[in-house]
Design an enzyme around this catalytic site. Structure first.
Site, PDB file in Angstrom:
ATOM      1  N   ASP A  48      33.966 -35.877   7.742  1.00  0.00           N
ATOM      2  CA  ASP A  48      33.063 -35.544   8.689  1.00  0.00           C
ATOM      3  C   ASP A  48      33.935 -34.658   9.851  1.00  0.00           C
ATOM      4  OD1 ASP A  48      30.397 -37.898   8.965  1.00  0.00           O
ATOM      5  OD2 ASP A  48      31.137 -36.669   7.445  1.00  0.00           O
ATOM      6  N   ALA A  49      35.030 -35.132  10.030  1.00  0.00           N
ATOM      7  CA  ALA A  49      35.889 -34.520  11.040  1.00  0.00           C
ATOM      8  C   ALA A  49      36.116 -33.223  10.460  1.00  0.00           C
ATOM      9  CB  ALA A  49      37.080 -35.393  11.371  1.00  0.00           C
ATOM     10  N   TYR A  51      34.500 -31.173   8.533  1.00  0.00           N
ATOM     11  CA  TYR A  51      33.530 -30.354   8.466  1.00  0.00           C
ATOM     12  C   TYR A  51      33.159 -29.683   9.711  1.00  0.00           C
ATOM     13  CZ  TYR A  51      28.662 -29.060   7.799  1.00  0.00           C
ATOM     14  OH  TYR A  51      27.256 -28.321   7.627  1.00  0.00           O
ATOM     15  N   ASP A  52      33.129 -30.934  10.898  1.00  0.00           N
ATOM     16  CA  ASP A  52      32.916 -30.545  12.512  1.00  0.00           C
ATOM     17  C   ASP A  52      33.991 -29.392  12.974  1.00  0.00           C
ATOM     18  OD1 ASP A  52      30.679 -32.434  12.090  1.00  0.00           O
ATOM     19  OD2 ASP A  52      31.945 -33.860  13.258  1.00  0.00           O
ATOM     20  N   SER A  97       5.872 -47.538  18.310  1.00  0.00           N
ATOM     21  CA  SER A  97       7.080 -48.450  18.017  1.00  0.00           C
ATOM     22  C   SER A  97       6.773 -49.766  17.367  1.00  0.00           C
ATOM     23  CB  SER A  97       7.502 -48.957  19.377  1.00  0.00           C
ATOM     24  OG  SER A  97       6.451 -49.545  19.949  1.00  0.00           O
ATOM     25  N   GLU A 131      14.382 -54.231   5.699  1.00  0.00           N
ATOM     26  CA  GLU A 131      15.499 -53.295   5.815  1.00  0.00           C
ATOM     27  C   GLU A 131      15.921 -53.416   7.264  1.00  0.00           C
ATOM     28  OE1 GLU A 131      12.340 -50.567   5.625  1.00  0.00           O
ATOM     29  OE2 GLU A 131      13.369 -49.180   6.797  1.00  0.00           O
ATOM     30  N   LYS A 133      17.083 -52.793  11.095  1.00  0.00           N
ATOM     31  CA  LYS A 133      16.657 -51.972  12.130  1.00  0.00           C
ATOM     32  C   LYS A 133      17.779 -51.417  12.813  1.00  0.00           C
ATOM     33  CE  LYS A 133      13.423 -52.323  16.057  1.00  0.00           C
ATOM     34  NZ  LYS A 133      14.325 -51.667  16.966  1.00  0.00           N
ATOM     35  N   ASP A 135      20.082 -49.223  15.411  1.00  0.00           N
ATOM     36  CA  ASP A 135      20.007 -49.372  16.728  1.00  0.00           C
ATOM     37  C   ASP A 135      20.434 -47.800  17.005  1.00  0.00           C
ATOM     38  OD1 ASP A 135      19.517 -50.068  19.272  1.00  0.00           O
ATOM     39  OD2 ASP A 135      21.058 -51.335  19.370  1.00  0.00           O
ATOM     40  N   ARG A 154      11.278 -38.958  19.625  1.00  0.00           N
ATOM     41  CA  ARG A 154      10.186 -39.725  19.916  1.00  0.00           C
ATOM     42  C   ARG A 154       9.197 -39.258  21.190  1.00  0.00           C
ATOM     43  NH1 ARG A 154       8.993 -44.902  21.907  1.00  0.00           N
ATOM     44  NH2 ARG A 154       7.091 -45.712  20.866  1.00  0.00           N
ATOM     45  N   GLU A 189      16.288 -42.656  11.842  1.00  0.00           N
ATOM     46  CA  GLU A 189      17.108 -42.989  13.101  1.00  0.00           C
ATOM     47  C   GLU A 189      18.386 -42.167  13.193  1.00  0.00           C
ATOM     48  OE1 GLU A 189      15.232 -44.997  14.643  1.00  0.00           O
ATOM     49  OE2 GLU A 189      16.543 -46.182  16.149  1.00  0.00           O
ATOM     50  N   TYR A 241      13.681 -43.594   7.255  1.00  0.00           N
ATOM     51  CA  TYR A 241      12.913 -44.872   6.596  1.00  0.00           C
ATOM     52  C   TYR A 241      11.255 -44.746   6.792  1.00  0.00           C
ATOM     53  CZ  TYR A 241      13.480 -45.127  11.734  1.00  0.00           C
ATOM     54  OH  TYR A 241      13.267 -44.692  13.133  1.00  0.00           O
ATOM     55  N   LYS A 305       7.839 -54.372   6.262  1.00  0.00           N
ATOM     56  CA  LYS A 305       6.609 -53.474   5.938  1.00  0.00           C
ATOM     57  C   LYS A 305       5.937 -53.793   4.703  1.00  0.00           C
ATOM     58  CE  LYS A 305       9.452 -49.674   8.091  1.00  0.00           C
ATOM     59  NZ  LYS A 305      10.359 -48.697   7.833  1.00  0.00           N
ATOM     60  N   LYS A 329      13.904 -59.614  15.207  1.00  0.00           N
ATOM     61  CA  LYS A 329      15.261 -59.108  15.893  1.00  0.00           C
ATOM     62  C   LYS A 329      16.264 -60.407  15.921  1.00  0.00           C
ATOM     63  CE  LYS A 329      14.918 -55.993  18.709  1.00  0.00           C
ATOM     64  NZ  LYS A 329      14.093 -55.603  20.042  1.00  0.00           N
ATOM     65  N   CYS A 434       6.902 -61.783  53.464  1.00  0.00           N
ATOM     66  CA  CYS A 434       7.305 -60.447  52.426  1.00  0.00           C
ATOM     67  C   CYS A 434       8.402 -60.102  53.291  1.00  0.00           C
ATOM     68  CB  CYS A 434       6.147 -59.544  52.236  1.00  0.00           C
ATOM     69  SG  CYS A 434       6.777 -58.096  51.667  1.00  0.00           S
ATOM     70  N   CYS A 437       7.491 -56.300  54.465  1.00  0.00           N
ATOM     71  CA  CYS A 437       6.451 -56.054  55.591  1.00  0.00           C
ATOM     72  C   CYS A 437       6.234 -57.448  56.666  1.00  0.00           C
ATOM     73  CB  CYS A 437       5.143 -55.272  55.096  1.00  0.00           C
ATOM     74  SG  CYS A 437       4.247 -56.619  54.251  1.00  0.00           S
ATOM     75  N   CYS A 452       2.669 -60.834  48.295  1.00  0.00           N
ATOM     76  CA  CYS A 452       2.550 -60.207  49.629  1.00  0.00           C
ATOM     77  C   CYS A 452       1.241 -59.933  49.854  1.00  0.00           C
ATOM     78  CB  CYS A 452       3.402 -59.030  49.831  1.00  0.00           C
ATOM     79  SG  CYS A 452       2.991 -57.967  51.146  1.00  0.00           S
ATOM     80  N   CYS A 458       1.875 -52.715  53.240  1.00  0.00           N
ATOM     81  CA  CYS A 458       3.163 -53.039  52.774  1.00  0.00           C
ATOM     82  C   CYS A 458       3.868 -51.874  51.711  1.00  0.00           C
ATOM     83  CB  CYS A 458       3.121 -54.259  51.856  1.00  0.00           C
ATOM     84  SG  CYS A 458       4.756 -54.578  50.963  1.00  0.00           S
TER      85      CYS A 458
END
Ligand code: IVH
Length: 722
Positions: A48-49, A51-52, A97, A131, A133, A135, A154, A189, A241, A305, A329, A434, A437, A452, A458
């Site tokens: 990758d490096a 290529y970049d 989501s 599968e 999730k 992040d 999204r 993702e 996915y 799913k 999760k 409060c 106020c 309050c 307020c």
């Protein structure tokens, strides 16, 4: 050195025009070959490096010799730098989501609810995919006739940002697909691996640039660069996915569709498995959890799913999540630190929320310095049911506290260590006035929260209401976010929603004055007034949600707007209910005498708590007057029916008796999707009763009122023609 340096080693600044032309030709060829090796042969010939680096070099040469740019230039995949901001793209199919599961029992419940909805017995075979999730951040890629035409983030689920130029720089995203449906939106993702994240942060730090808190932020920050050459230099990856709009199904199962995406050249997650029920799902979850630390990229759970796509489509969606999928999760992450202080924040409905000020601590890779303490009972060690929590230990400033954080959940103080309590630590005295106020802050019967009583006087409540008013699900005025309304409030320009719409008129030279302010120029000021004017026409449900009435969420706002159609009818009924006794659900006789309550409670999704809250808002003189001032500025539109031209659009339908071909929940969801209102009881306003076997008093009442009645088959025939 006698030899002239090879073109590919020469610094760009030192290239002659002739060498530059040769070098651009070479780069075009090498990069095209690398893309082919990567996407279609699954055998990358460059890291990758590397290529970049080649891509960056190509861009640099083209910048120096623009006239040498080739028609097959690799940077055409990158395109030019966008002028300002990102354009918006409305998703052809909303990007939703996922509902969350936290325990094994939640997974069992997920399966049970699906069986119930579909009317499947406990022994009918029902398989799921499981599968990781990922992040990162989700991205939708639209391919037409096999060519990538746009890529969108999204955003709010309905509309995202056009990041096509940037997405084209991601090697995992094919430019062309062979053998794909004519229209195919691929969803997945964007993420960054741990190794690439560390390397990026090192590079950033060395260059004196900002570093990122975690790989997800780095991925998001990299994708959302206005300058695509920056994105190109960041090592982003993509797992596919899911899908959005398509002209032809990919398969008849989820797993088949994922395999198809892999065949088309996408990366799909190798830990995807088929599970025959909750036990197998949880077992796969544990397996993935055990590998989490060594995967090389962040995941925060496992997504299940329903495998059968025909069942997925019957299950359909709630307002923001599919019924056929859930995210299980990983357990929360924990850390210990010192509680330095407790602040009280005042919310939109006056709730006094205690916030823990913590000695900063890293929890799951994120530095946490604030956490919620929920309410005064929580601090005192009392639970919602009146029993004790944390064995009754109260929380004191100076205590050593355990901080808990799971995914996007707001961190909270979960426990304290009594052995480390300083001698001088005092029980926390929860304020009874409060802090903003000075109005009394009271707790009503059955409310865990102290509120309050200052209402709109307020400032904290007024500001929070305004912020809510301009928020996404409400008026969503472009250029007028939380920060701007807060500033306008502080300066006394806008004290309530109506003032937003009179801003220009009240400051006759509003434009001039706004322009003189920090952060505003002629263009942005003009745009703001235009954006405000654009929202004078507003859908009834958005208006209702925007008012910030307690318990009135987006879904209930839609239910009310669908039922009442306009403000006057709603107000009339709430006023009527306000004069009636608050009814017990079972007090049938009283119900008949209290048409206001009866009508409100007949609306599916409207309960007693909300009715009380509506009455409270509408009978509060100041609040009512502020609604009236606002309404003068607006042109309120009815809620758009989900589908305007179906045989049941706008009709009120009641289901009774037992249904055999679909469950009650499914029938309701389908009716609503076709634009019908579904009510719980028969009244003169009912248009249609769908009566299955065993229908009793509702069928009788419908007959008395002369309301059209269909059996289940009749109903299906009606809507299947839709
Ligand atoms: S499916 C209609 N599968 O999680 C539902 N989502 O919390 C489509 N995510 O917005 C989503 N990995 O950004 C799905 N394997 C996976 C996922 C996944 C990560 C993200 C996605 C979604 C969010 C919901």
């Amino acid at each position: 050195m006698t030899d002239a340096p090879k073109p590919n080693d020469t610094a760009v600044d030192a290239l002659s025009e002739k060498h530059a032309g040769q070098e651009l030709a070479r780069l075009a060829e090498v990069l095209a070959r690398a893309n082919d090796a990567y996407h279609t042969q699954d055998a990358p010939d460059l890291t990758d490096a590397e290529y970049d680096a080649l891509k960056r070099r190509n861009t640099k040469i083209e910048t120096r010799f623009p006239h040498l740019k080739r028609s097959d230039s690799p940077s055409d995949q990158v395109g030019a730098v966008a002028a300002a901001g990102f354009q918006k793209i409305t998703h052809a199919v909303a990007m939703l989501s996922l509902w969350n599961a936290f325990t094994d029992d939640d997974v069992v419940e997920f399966d049970r609810a699906i069986r119930k909805y579909l009317g499947l017995s406990a022994i009918t075979e029902l398989t799921y995919t499981a599968e990781p999730k990922i992040d990162g951040l989700s991205l939708s890629l639209r391919y037409e006739n096999g060519a990538l035409v746009h890529a969108a983030t999204r955003g709010d689920g309905a509309t995202g940002e056009n990041v096509t130029t940037n997405a084209r720089t991601i090697a995992d995203i094919p430019e062309e697909l062979a053998g794909a449906p004519d229209l195919l939106e691929v969803r997945g993702e964007v993420y960054m691996s741990h190794v690439d994240f560390e390397a990026l942060n090192t590079r950033q730090a060395e260059a004196g640039d900002k570093t990122f808190a975690n790989p997800r932020n780095a991925a998001a920050g990299s994708l959302r660069q206005l300058d695509a050459t920056i994105t190109a230099a960041r090592p982003l990856r993509f797992f596919a996915y899911a899908w959005g709009a398509l002209s032809q199904p990919l398969s008849d199962t989820q797993l088949g569709a994922i395999d198809r995406l892999a065949e088309l050249g996408f990366q799909t997650n190798p830990l995807t498995a088929l599970c025959d029920g909750p036990d197998a799902m949880v077992a796969h979850f544990r397996k993935i959890e055990a590998q989490r630390a060594t995967l090389g990229y962040d995941i925060d759970g496992v997504v299940y799913k329903v495998n059968d796509l025909a069942w997925q489509s019957r299950l359909g969606f709630r307002s923001t999540t599919p019924r056929w999928a859930i995210a299980h999760k990983f357990p929360a992450e924990l850390a210990w630190t010192r509680l330095d202080g407790i602040d009280i924040q005042v919310g939109r409905t006056g709730a006094l929320s205690p916030v823990a000020r913590l000695h900063p601590v890293t929890v799951g890779g994120v530095v946490v310095s604030n956490a919620t303490l929920h309410n005064e009972d929580y601090i005192a060690g009392r639970g919602a049911d009146g029993g004790t929590i944390r064995d009754g230990k109260d929380i004191r400033v100076g205590d050593w506290v355990q901080v808990y954080r799971a995914g996007d959940v707001i961190p909270k103080v979960a426990d304290i260590d009594l052995s480390k309590r300083p001698d001088a630590a005092q029980p926390y005295d929860f304020p009874e006035t409060c802090p903003q106020c000075d109005s009394p802050a009271v707790r009503e019967d059955g409310d865990a929260v102290r509120r309050c009583t200052g209402g709109l006087i307020c400032p904290a409540q007024a500001i929070e209401k305004l912020k809510h008013f301009v928020s996404r699900g409400a008026f969503d005025i472009e250029g007028l976010g939380a920060k701007q309304v807060e500033q306008f409030f502080t300066d006394g320009w806008v004290k309530e929603p109506a003032h937003i719409f009179t801003l220009n008129a009240r400051y006759g030279s509003g434009l001039q004055q706004l322009q003189n302010r920090e952060g505003w120029g002629q263009k942005s000021a003009n745009n703001l007034f235009q954006a405000i004017d654009d929202k004078r026409q507003i859908a009834f449900n958005r208006l209702l949600f925007g008012l910030g009435i307690r318990h009135l969420g987006e879904a209930a706002a839609k239910d009310l707007a669908r039922h009442f159609v306009d403000w006057a009818s709603l107000a009339q009924t709430v006023d009527l209910a306000a004069g009636e006794p608050a009814l017990k659900d079972t007090a049938k006789a009283a119900l008949d005498q209290s048409p206001g309550w009866q009508e409100l409670l007949s609306i599916d999704g409207v309960g007693r708590t909300l009715v009380h809250s509506l009455i409270a808002a509408f009978t509060n003189n100041e609040e009512r007057a502020s609604f009236d001032r606002l309404l003068k500025e607006l042109d309120v539109q009815p809620l758009e029916a989900a589908s305007a031209d179906t045989p049941v659009a706008g009709k009120t339908v009641v289901f009774t008796g037992s249904l055999e071909k679909m469950t009650r929940a499914e029938a309701k969801a389908r009716a609503e999707a076709l634009g019908a209102k579904v009510a719980g009881s028969v009244s003169a306003k009912t248009d249609l009763l769908v009566a299955g076997p065993g229908a009793g008093s509702k069928a009788k009442k419908a007959a008395e009122l002369g309301i059209e009645t269909l059996d289940e088959d009749g109903w299906l025939a009606l809507i299947n023609d839709a």
